[in-house]
Design an enzyme around this catalytic site. Sequence first.
Site, short mmCIF file in Angstrom:
data_model
loop_
_atom_site.label_atom_id
_atom_site.label_comp_id
_atom_site.label_asym_id
_atom_site.label_seq_id
_atom_site.Cartn_x
_atom_site.Cartn_y
_atom_site.Cartn_z
N ARG A 187 0.85 -1.21 0.00
CA ARG A 187 0.00 0.00 0.00
C ARG A 187 0.87 1.24 0.00
NH1 ARG A 187 -3.56 -1.70 4.38
NH2 ARG A 187 -3.71 -3.93 4.04
N GLY A 188 0.21 2.34 -0.32
CA GLY A 188 0.89 3.63 -0.29
C GLY A 188 1.49 3.92 -1.65
N ALA A 189 1.27 5.15 -2.13
CA ALA A 189 1.64 5.51 -3.50
C ALA A 189 3.10 5.18 -3.85
CB ALA A 189 1.36 6.99 -3.70
N ARG A 192 -4.63 -0.47 -9.75
CA ARG A 192 -5.28 0.55 -8.92
C ARG A 192 -5.21 1.89 -9.66
NH1 ARG A 192 -3.89 0.53 -2.75
NH2 ARG A 192 -5.94 1.52 -2.76
N GLN A 233 -5.52 1.64 7.91
CA GLN A 233 -4.07 1.82 7.70
C GLN A 233 -3.43 2.59 8.85
OE1 GLN A 233 -6.39 2.20 5.34
NE2 GLN A 233 -5.61 1.80 3.29
N ASP A 261 -1.78 10.62 -2.94
CA ASP A 261 -1.78 9.59 -3.99
C ASP A 261 -1.65 10.21 -5.37
OD1 ASP A 261 -3.26 8.21 -1.58
OD2 ASP A 261 -2.40 6.69 -2.89
N ASN A 297 -5.98 11.93 -1.61
CA ASN A 297 -5.36 11.06 -0.59
C ASN A 297 -6.47 10.22 0.03
OD1 ASN A 297 -3.00 10.21 0.89
ND2 ASN A 297 -3.86 11.24 2.67
N LYS A 298 -6.11 9.37 0.93
CA LYS A 298 -7.06 8.43 1.54
C LYS A 298 -8.35 9.10 1.99
CE LYS A 298 -6.63 4.85 1.77
NZ LYS A 298 -7.18 4.05 0.67
#
Length: 346
Positions: A55-57, A95, A199, A240, A250-251
């Site tokens: 996970r995470g850009a 994604r 997360q 992101d 972002n999230k």
Amino acid sequence: MLVKQGKEKKWFRAVWRQNSTVKMIDQRLLPKKFKIISLKNHKQTVKAIENMAVRGAGSIGATAAFGAMQAVLEAKPKNFKQFIERAFYRLRHTRPTAHDLFWAIERIDFAIQEKNPRKAKISAIKEAEKISSEYCERGKKIGKHGEKLLKNGTRMLTHCNAGWLALLDWGSALAPVYAAKRNGKIVFVFVDETRPRLQGAKLTAWELANEGIPHRIIADNAAGYYMSEGKIDLCIVGADRIAANGDTANKIGTYEKAVLAKENSIPFYVAAPTSTFDPNTKNGKKIVIEERPEREVLFIGKQRIAPKKSRAFNVAFDVTKAKYIKGIITEKGIIKPKKKAIKRLF
Ligand code: MRU
């Protein structure tokens, strides 16, 4: 970063390469279990991005670079180009929101252009390694620049996970906290739990505990209370995708934290490497937002928490307009979320 393994501490990176195998920490299992998984071909790497083992850009970008490299190594001379095109297509469709994924595949694609299969394979390995080490370097520099915003005792809020699991070695939003610690400053971190995938509660809290950084997890809807009570000095989140005008995806939940921060006169910063900027996307409205299975909202783990007949919406990201962002911490310094300043980065 160093991770406790029994009595010892061992150094790990979120994602790395061992010959043609991609290795990564399986982020789905943290904080319960620390497990390294090995992805032997690009199809397995595609799956790992899709099923959120990574996970995470930034870490998704590094994984995509290695996955693209694997595809080049797997391609046979007979249908070299077609095989790679198909594999890159699959990688690009894992994604949709994190810009780094597309950026990293583009770099590998560019590096192998006009090369025969043997040379292309060498170039793909070199470029993937370069991308990975650039991420580490960028995170470190984000830490150096962002650290200036933190004093000893600063109480910071972050959302989702933007630590070293999400961007190799240092992270983005947490990089300034790690840098501050190394300079003798202690920062207290409010960690949004970040429903539905948690997360914050699972990954950010695990990272901070591992580094011995004081923190508390708060319910996603509690940030406003702590802000209004004067308990939060500043917010730093990751990103992101950042559009040409500074609007930032972002999230999910980031947007409301930014609005609350403005209402409470708390500076709100985004931290991201330049690979997360998408100069071809004019503004936040044009950013594709990933929608995920409703199950993630209706269940916690295997336990259904909602009535059987209820359904859910589950968007994974939201867009924070540039007007709510005080600055963007990049490896090139802290910039204003404005068109001109962003243009100058490239
Ligand atoms: O859906 P995820 O877990 O990949 O989302 C992660 C985030 O939104 C992070 O905050 C973002 O990628 C920044 S991390 C460098």
